[in-house]
Design a protein around this motif. Structure first.
Motif, PDB file in Angstrom:
ATOM      1  N   ASP A 164       1.033  -1.332   0.091  1.00 49.91           N
ATOM      2  CA  ASP A 164      -0.097   0.008   0.036  1.00 49.91           C
ATOM      3  C   ASP A 164       0.854   1.237  -0.094  1.00 49.91           C
ATOM      4  N   SER A 165       0.274   2.575  -0.181  1.00 56.28           N
ATOM      5  CA  SER A 165       0.924   3.632  -0.573  1.00 56.28           C
ATOM      6  C   SER A 165       1.643   4.020   0.988  1.00 56.28           C
ATOM      7  N   THR A 166       1.263   3.616   1.978  1.00 57.68           N
ATOM      8  CA  THR A 166       2.112   4.080   3.370  1.00 57.68           C
ATOM      9  C   THR A 166       3.332   3.091   3.415  1.00 57.68           C
ATOM     10  N   ALA A 167       3.300   1.900   3.036  1.00 59.56           N
ATOM     11  CA  ALA A 167       4.321   0.964   3.058  1.00 59.56           C
ATOM     12  C   ALA A 167       5.464   1.561   2.077  1.00 59.56           C
ATOM     13  N   LYS A 168       4.999   2.099   0.913  1.00 59.94           N
ATOM     14  CA  LYS A 168       5.884   2.636   0.020  1.00 59.94           C
ATOM     15  C   LYS A 168       6.720   3.941   0.535  1.00 59.94           C
ATOM     16  N   GLU A 169       5.736   4.599   1.243  1.00 60.29           N
ATOM     17  CA  GLU A 169       6.329   6.030   1.693  1.00 60.29           C
ATOM     18  C   GLU A 169       7.232   5.488   2.863  1.00 60.29           C
ATOM     19  N   PHE A 170       7.002   4.420   3.816  1.00 60.08           N
ATOM     20  CA  PHE A 170       7.847   3.954   4.774  1.00 60.08           C
ATOM     21  C   PHE A 170       9.224   3.508   4.345  1.00 60.08           C
ATOM     22  N   LEU A 171       8.978   2.817   3.235  1.00 56.51           N
ATOM     23  CA  LEU A 171      10.427   2.220   2.601  1.00 56.51           C
ATOM     24  C   LEU A 171      11.253   3.385   2.239  1.00 56.51           C
ATOM     25  N   ARG A 172      10.514   4.137   1.504  1.00 60.11           N
ATOM     26  CA  ARG A 172      11.341   5.485   0.931  1.00 60.11           C
ATOM     27  C   ARG A 172      11.999   6.280   1.861  1.00 60.11           C
ATOM     28  N   ILE A 173      11.316   6.495   3.174  1.00 60.59           N
ATOM     29  CA  ILE A 173      11.892   7.235   4.307  1.00 60.59           C
ATOM     30  C   ILE A 173      13.050   6.598   4.896  1.00 60.59           C
ATOM     31  N   TYR A 174      12.649   5.005   5.080  1.00 61.90           N
ATOM     32  CA  TYR A 174      13.865   4.241   5.611  1.00 61.90           C
ATOM     33  C   TYR A 174      14.957   4.237   4.827  1.00 61.90           C
ATOM     34  N   GLU A 175      15.060   4.153   3.562  1.00 61.75           N
ATOM     35  CA  GLU A 175      16.153   4.160   2.857  1.00 61.75           C
ATOM     36  C   GLU A 175      16.925   5.396   2.645  1.00 61.75           C
ATOM     37  N   ASP A 176      16.155   6.375   2.606  1.00 63.22           N
ATOM     38  CA  ASP A 176      16.733   8.043   2.449  1.00 63.22           C
ATOM     39  C   ASP A 176      17.589   8.156   3.821  1.00 63.22           C
ATOM     40  N   LEU A 177      17.141   7.611   4.944  1.00 66.14           N
ATOM     41  CA  LEU A 177      17.735   7.861   6.234  1.00 66.14           C
ATOM     42  C   LEU A 177      18.834   6.804   6.543  1.00 66.14           C
TER      43      LEU A 177
ATOM     44  N   LYS B 226      20.991   6.168   4.406  1.00 69.65           N
ATOM     45  CA  LYS B 226      22.187   6.544   3.944  1.00 69.65           C
ATOM     46  C   LYS B 226      22.969   7.432   4.884  1.00 69.65           C
ATOM     47  N   GLU B 227      22.238   7.911   5.680  1.00 69.23           N
ATOM     48  CA  GLU B 227      23.078   8.779   6.687  1.00 69.23           C
ATOM     49  C   GLU B 227      23.049   8.250   8.060  1.00 69.23           C
ATOM     50  N   ASN B 228      22.754   6.788   8.198  1.00 73.07           N
ATOM     51  CA  ASN B 228      22.516   6.252   9.546  1.00 73.07           C
ATOM     52  C   ASN B 228      21.569   6.771  10.492  1.00 73.07           C
ATOM     53  N   ARG B 229      20.523   7.240   9.980  1.00 69.69           N
ATOM     54  CA  ARG B 229      19.437   7.593  10.661  1.00 69.69           C
ATOM     55  C   ARG B 229      18.070   7.203  10.468  1.00 69.69           C
ATOM     56  N   GLU B 230      18.091   5.943  10.340  1.00 66.85           N
ATOM     57  CA  GLU B 230      16.886   5.152   9.754  1.00 66.85           C
ATOM     58  C   GLU B 230      15.921   4.946  11.033  1.00 66.85           C
ATOM     59  N   ASN B 231      16.530   4.991  11.979  1.00 61.78           N
ATOM     60  CA  ASN B 231      15.858   4.661  13.535  1.00 61.78           C
ATOM     61  C   ASN B 231      15.313   6.136  14.114  1.00 61.78           C
ATOM     62  N   GLU B 232      15.740   7.164  13.461  1.00 65.28           N
ATOM     63  CA  GLU B 232      15.183   8.547  13.977  1.00 65.28           C
ATOM     64  C   GLU B 232      13.859   8.791  14.279  1.00 65.28           C
ATOM     65  N   PRO B 233      13.004   8.560  13.308  1.00 67.23           N
ATOM     66  CA  PRO B 233      11.480   8.500  13.653  1.00 67.23           C
ATOM     67  C   PRO B 233      10.865   7.746  14.839  1.00 67.23           C
ATOM     68  N   LEU B 234      11.632   6.481  15.184  1.00 71.19           N
ATOM     69  CA  LEU B 234      11.284   6.106  16.203  1.00 71.19           C
ATOM     70  C   LEU B 234      11.487   6.781  17.404  1.00 71.19           C
ATOM     71  N   ARG B 235      12.676   7.689  17.505  1.00 66.94           N
ATOM     72  CA  ARG B 235      13.056   8.428  18.686  1.00 66.94           C
ATOM     73  C   ARG B 235      11.671   9.408  19.052  1.00 66.94           C
ATOM     74  N   LYS B 236      11.027   9.553  17.938  1.00 66.65           N
ATOM     75  CA  LYS B 236       9.934  10.572  18.295  1.00 66.65           C
ATOM     76  C   LYS B 236       8.670   9.889  18.284  1.00 66.65           C
ATOM     77  N   MET B 237       8.509   8.634  18.639  1.00 63.26           N
ATOM     78  CA  MET B 237       7.330   7.943  18.754  1.00 63.26           C
ATOM     79  C   MET B 237       7.078   7.624  20.033  1.00 63.26           C
ATOM     80  N   ARG B 238       5.875   7.607  20.660  1.00 61.65           N
ATOM     81  CA  ARG B 238       5.590   7.172  21.869  1.00 61.65           C
ATOM     82  C   ARG B 238       4.174   6.403  22.004  1.00 61.65           C
ATOM     83  N   ILE B 239       4.104   5.404  22.794  1.00 63.17           N
ATOM     84  CA  ILE B 239       3.034   4.536  22.734  1.00 63.17           C
ATOM     85  C   ILE B 239       2.415   4.836  24.267  1.00 63.17           C
TER      86      ILE B 239
END
Length: 551
Positions: free
Chosen positions: A388-401, A403-416
């Motif tokens: 689905d479109s969200t998964a495509k966006e997720f992969l794009r964001i992950y792969e872009d980040l 490249k700079e070793n920042r792929e887990n950066e969005p996790l740091r901003k998540m809270r449950i």
């Protein structure tokens, strides 16, 4: 599933048309400007419902917001090509020079139904090698020419109905046109231009809803403006009004401090304000409704609801994103603050089936140690374009980040922030220590006496003697119910939510009195368990007899 390969980031829109081809209000106003000023050549594209269904599905499932149409007639092909060159290129000169004085507007016409949509013809392709698989080639007809159309309007029956059998069109006389063939008309055909203009302007209020529909399917900003992604500020004032909630001592300070650093689990019986507090905390800390999502767990949740997984759409197998993937994409857009995922009644879901992978991702209470497992990335990629479109966006964001070793950066901003019910134990699942260790646990309970009532009762226009009777009743009732807890299979008492609802209703009645309040209270207990209802009634009787003896 993407039906055709598209050019993606390899082609960019010329500056003159950037405002036209977006999904924004600016795109709508630009398109309507061309229409209102008659700066267009009208094209009528006609075909069967069978063919149009597949072309519209392409705009939903393939290249979002764009549809395709084809032609097999030689004279039609040459006529449309000449109009295309005339409109977008200055063909009266020795070489092609881009011109944006006019556009080609396509009216989409379904045989037997009427007009189903309209849009702008952006490009044409001559292709003798491939055929669009949604069009049947019969009687020697080959759809050699394909028109690519940016859709601006779809008929309401298509926008609001997933059942393709219910799709229909609108009957409207397009003067100056031939309803038997695909054709683009001359700029001197005033009848065609005026009838196109009248119909489009009659649907102008439905253009934005159509673009919003496509934008929702994209799951993010369209590629034309992706580089200028919308950044979201999720940092509010942090001021929370809890005057109407009964909270454990220091609970508010503890949750505000904890949620800035890790995930939080609010545990306790129903009606004690857990969910209300969770939502208020998220709203106050972010100051933005785009910065949190609320979902209620249930026994049918599986891993695909929380993370994602295989699903069926349109008869095809796809990888569909769950709440976590959606939250990652949203957290990526957060410039300041955190993105909150509120999971209400977490133990209504089977932990092993639903939350197993989250235990791996949130490997400890510390966000610095949270990470996306590579196996999840490989799994999504294995589905190719069938995601689905969200998964495509997720992969794009992950792969872009990455490249700079920042792929887990969005996790740091998540809270449950999760809530957990400890009363309906017979109908709930067990939460093990492995998951519990990922949270700071804050416990809620029923008030011991009338602490919650005392915060509320003076807001209501009641006599002092009424207030005293209600206080005495609730204090006595809660004490007796609590004393019996050790003998009860399931812990039950009168919740703060029950008290507040009872006061709201009772204060609005014309005829008041303690008997009327008891009647209202019994209807707001929030249970259908006859044993609990009988226990409450029995304790009320005991409390009232005790009061009478005092008198």
């Amino acid at each position: 599933m993407v039906i055709f390969s598209v050019y993606g980031d390899w082609l960019t829109v010329r500056d003159a048309f950037k405002n036209l081809l977006g999904f924004s209000e600016e795109a709508v106003s630009t398109f309507l400007d061309y229409v209102q000023n008659g700066k267009f050549i009208p094209c009528l594209f006609i075909g069967s419902k069978e063919h149009w269904i597949e072309s519209i599905r392409y705009s939903f499932e393939g290249e979002i917001g764009y549809t395709l149409w084809g032609s097999a007639d030689k004279s039609s092909i040459s006529g449309i090509l000449s109009r295309y060159q005339m409109v977008y290129l200055n063909t009266d000169k020795s070489r092609y020079i881009p011109d944006n004085n006019k556009i080609l507007i396509a009216m989409l016409y379904m045989t037997g139904s009427g007009i189903i949509g309209f849009g702008v013809v952006t490009d044409v392709e001559m292709d003798a090698i491939r055929n669009f698989k949604g069009w049947k080639e019969v009687s020697g007809k080959f759809w050699v020419l394909r028109f690519r159309i940016k859709v601006f309007w779809l008929h309401e029956s298509i926008r609001k109905n997933k059942d393709i059998n219910a799709w229909t069109g609108e009957s409207y006389e397009l003067k100056g046109t031939n309803s038997q063939a695909n054709m683009c008309y001359s700029q001197e055909n005033n009848d065609a231009i005026n009838s196109f203009k009248s119909f489009i302007l009659s649907k102008k209020d439905e253009i934005k809803p159509t673009l919003d529909l496509y934008l929702s399917l994209l799951g993010s900003k369209p590629k034309e403006v992706e580089e200028n992604k919308k950044e979201v500020i999720c940092k509010g004032a942090g001021q929370i009004n809890v005057n109407d909630l009964y909270l454990p001592p220091n609970a508010l300070d503890l949750i505000l401090s904890s949620v800035k650093r890790t995930n939080v689990l609010l545990v306790g019986p129903p009606g004690t304000g857990k969910t209300s507090l969770a939502v208020r905390v998220a709203k106050s800390l972010t100051g933005n409704d785009e910065c949190y999502e609320v979902a209620t767990a249930n026994s049918l949740w599986f891993r695909r609801n929380l993370v994602g997984g295989e699903s069926i759409r349109g008869g095809s197998v796809i990888w569909k994103s769950g709440l976590f993937i959606q939250a990652y994409v949203n957290a990526y857009k957060v410039k300041e603050g955190n993105y909150f995922l509120i999971i209400d009644e977490i133990n209504r879901a089977d932990v092993d089936k639903a939350f197993g992978e989250l235990i791996t991702i949130f490997s400890s209470p510390s966000p610095d140690e949270w990470s996306i497992p590579r196996s999840l990335i490989d799994e999504i990629k294995s589905y190719g374009d069938n995601v689905d479109s969200t998964a495509k966006e997720f992969l794009r964001i992950y792969e872009d980040l990455k490249k700079e070793n920042r792929e887990n950066e969005p996790l740091r901003k998540m809270r449950i922030i999760a809530t957990m019910n400890l009363v309906d134990a017979r109908n709930l699942f067990y939460i093990g220590d492995a998951l519990a260790r990922r949270f700071v646990i804050i416990k809620f309970d029923y008030p011991e006496g009338t602490e919650d009532l005392d915060k509320l009762i003076d807001r209501y226009n009641l006599r002092d003697d009424e207030k005293n009777e209600i206080r005495n009743l609730i204090g006595c009732l809660r004490a007796k119910l609590k004393k019996d807890e050790k003998d009860a299979l399931v812990k039950f008492n009168v919740s703060p939510a029950s008290i507040k609802t009872a006061l709201d209703i009772y204060s609005s009645l014309e005829n008041k009195g303690i008997d009327k309040f008891i009647e209202v209270l019994e209807s707001t207990l929030g249970t259908l368990d006859q044993k609990n209802i009988s226990r409450v009634k029995s304790k009320i009787e005991e409390c009232r007899k005790g009061e009478n003896r005092k008198i």
